[in-house]
Motif scaffolding. Structure first.
Motif, PDB file in Angstrom:
ATOM      1  N   LEU A  72       0.826  -1.198   0.000  1.00 13.62           N
ATOM      2  CA  LEU A  72       0.000   0.000   0.000  1.00 13.62           C
ATOM      3  C   LEU A  72       0.866   1.256   0.000  1.00 13.62           C
ATOM      4  CD1 LEU A  72      -2.800   1.285   0.206  1.00 13.62           C
ATOM      5  CD2 LEU A  72      -2.583   1.128   2.682  1.00 13.62           C
ATOM      6  N   VAL A  73       1.972   1.208   0.727  1.00  8.05           N
ATOM      7  CA  VAL A  73       2.869   2.354   0.842  1.00  8.05           C
ATOM      8  C   VAL A  73       4.289   1.889   0.576  1.00  8.05           C
ATOM      9  CG1 VAL A  73       3.807   4.089   2.421  1.00  8.05           C
ATOM     10  CG2 VAL A  73       1.401   3.458   2.571  1.00  8.05           C
ATOM     11  N   THR A  74       5.015   2.659  -0.216  1.00  3.64           N
ATOM     12  CA  THR A  74       6.431   2.396  -0.459  1.00  3.64           C
ATOM     13  C   THR A  74       7.202   3.616  -0.008  1.00  3.64           C
ATOM     14  OG1 THR A  74       5.933   1.004  -2.370  1.00  3.64           O
ATOM     15  CG2 THR A  74       8.177   1.885  -2.206  1.00  3.64           C
ATOM     16  N   VAL A  75       8.245   3.391   0.802  1.00  2.15           N
ATOM     17  CA  VAL A  75       9.081   4.480   1.287  1.00  2.15           C
ATOM     18  C   VAL A  75      10.473   4.286   0.695  1.00  2.15           C
ATOM     19  CG1 VAL A  75      10.065   5.606   3.315  1.00  2.15           C
ATOM     20  CG2 VAL A  75       7.770   4.610   3.431  1.00  2.15           C
ATOM     21  N   ILE A  76      10.959   5.311   0.025  1.00  4.66           N
ATOM     22  CA  ILE A  76      12.299   5.264  -0.561  1.00  4.66           C
ATOM     23  C   ILE A  76      13.216   6.075   0.343  1.00  4.66           C
ATOM     24  CG2 ILE A  76      13.700   5.855  -2.570  1.00  4.66           C
ATOM     25  CD1 ILE A  76      11.074   5.618  -4.226  1.00  4.66           C
ATOM     26  N   THR A  77      14.351   5.471   0.696  1.00  3.45           N
ATOM     27  CA  THR A  77      15.290   6.132   1.597  1.00  3.45           C
ATOM     28  C   THR A  77      16.633   6.323   0.899  1.00  3.45           C
ATOM     29  OG1 THR A  77      16.286   4.123   2.504  1.00  3.45           O
ATOM     30  CG2 THR A  77      14.228   4.865   3.524  1.00  3.45           C
ATOM     31  N   GLY A  78      17.573   6.837   1.637  1.00  7.81           N
ATOM     32  CA  GLY A  78      18.930   6.986   1.136  1.00  7.81           C
ATOM     33  C   GLY A  78      19.811   5.797   1.493  1.00  7.81           C
ATOM     34  N   GLU A  79      19.193   4.719   1.972  1.00  8.32           N
ATOM     35  CA  GLU A  79      19.954   3.532   2.381  1.00  8.32           C
ATOM     36  C   GLU A  79      20.720   2.972   1.184  1.00  8.32           C
ATOM     37  OE1 GLU A  79      21.851   1.403   4.421  1.00  8.32           O
ATOM     38  OE2 GLU A  79      20.112   1.832   5.693  1.00  8.32           O
ATOM     39  N   THR A  80      21.997   2.698   1.388  1.00  5.27           N
ATOM     40  CA  THR A  80      22.823   2.159   0.308  1.00  5.27           C
ATOM     41  C   THR A  80      23.235   0.714   0.552  1.00  5.27           C
ATOM     42  OG1 THR A  80      24.834   3.021   1.335  1.00  5.27           O
ATOM     43  CG2 THR A  80      23.737   4.439  -0.303  1.00  5.27           C
ATOM     44  N   ALA A  81      22.904   0.175   1.716  1.00 10.31           N
ATOM     45  CA  ALA A  81      23.289  -1.201   2.039  1.00 10.31           C
ATOM     46  C   ALA A  81      22.526  -2.181   1.160  1.00 10.31           C
ATOM     47  CB  ALA A  81      23.009  -1.505   3.507  1.00 10.31           C
ATOM     48  N   GLN A  82      23.243  -3.174   0.671  1.00  6.43           N
ATOM     49  CA  GLN A  82      22.614  -4.217  -0.135  1.00  6.43           C
ATOM     50  C   GLN A  82      21.635  -5.010   0.733  1.00  6.43           C
ATOM     51  OE1 GLN A  82      25.413  -6.992  -1.800  1.00  6.43           O
ATOM     52  NE2 GLN A  82      24.072  -7.464  -3.503  1.00  6.43           N
ATOM     53  N   TYR A  83      20.500  -5.375   0.160  1.00  4.09           N
ATOM     54  CA  TYR A  83      19.450  -6.134   0.834  1.00  4.09           C
ATOM     55  C   TYR A  83      18.814  -5.362   1.990  1.00  4.09           C
ATOM     56  CZ  TYR A  83      21.322  -9.960  -1.911  1.00  4.09           C
ATOM     57  OH  TYR A  83      21.743 -10.742  -2.949  1.00  4.09           O
ATOM     58  N   GLY A  84      18.719  -4.062   1.843  1.00  9.00           N
ATOM     59  CA  GLY A  84      18.095  -3.231   2.867  1.00  9.00           C
ATOM     60  C   GLY A  84      16.579  -3.173   2.748  1.00  9.00           C
ATOM     61  N   ASN A  85      16.016  -3.831   1.740  1.00  8.70           N
ATOM     62  CA  ASN A  85      14.564  -3.809   1.537  1.00  8.70           C
ATOM     63  C   ASN A  85      13.861  -4.516   2.691  1.00  8.70           C
ATOM     64  OD1 ASN A  85      15.228  -2.783  -0.999  1.00  8.70           O
ATOM     65  ND2 ASN A  85      15.271  -4.814  -1.884  1.00  8.70           N
ATOM     66  N   THR A  86      12.768  -3.927   3.136  1.00  8.13           N
ATOM     67  CA  THR A  86      11.993  -4.500   4.232  1.00  8.13           C
ATOM     68  C   THR A  86      10.508  -4.325   3.937  1.00  8.13           C
ATOM     69  OG1 THR A  86      13.721  -3.794   5.778  1.00  8.13           O
ATOM     70  CG2 THR A  86      11.633  -4.448   6.730  1.00  8.13           C
TER      71      THR A  86
END
Length: 94
Positions: A72-86
């Motif tokens: 329903l909601v997707t938040v895009i961050t500045g995270e650069t770590a691989q596999y940071g998707n949650t």
């Protein structure tokens, strides 16, 4: 949410949002592809557990993407770590 890292973002979200404990998993992470190292970002499990001891699930990359497309909601961050998707399964608002 540019400039915000995943643990900091999850800490803020989980102060307000409870995870849904009716399904068999409350949050999901993307499983590393064979040959990739265990993601350091997966320390996010500790951040989540500080707020809500949910059951995690790790999906293979394409299965994870299938669930993410249904969000329903997707938040895009500045995270650069691989596999940071949650993926979080929302419960009631606290």
């Amino acid at each position: 949410m540019d400039g915000i890292q995943i643990p900091e973002l999850l800490d803020g979200i989980l102060r307000l949002l409870l995870l849904d404990h009716y399904p068999d998993w409350q949050y999901a992470l993307m499983r590393p592809v064979d040959g990739d190292e265990q993601p350091t970002i997966w320390g996010t499990r500790a951040t989540i557990d500080e707020h809500d001891r949910g059951f995690p699930h790790d999906f293979e990359r394409f299965e994870f993407n299938k669930y993410a497309r249904q969000s329903l909601v997707t938040v895009i961050t500045g995270e650069t770590a691989q596999y940071g998707n949650t993926i979080l399964r929302k419960g009631t608002v606290g």
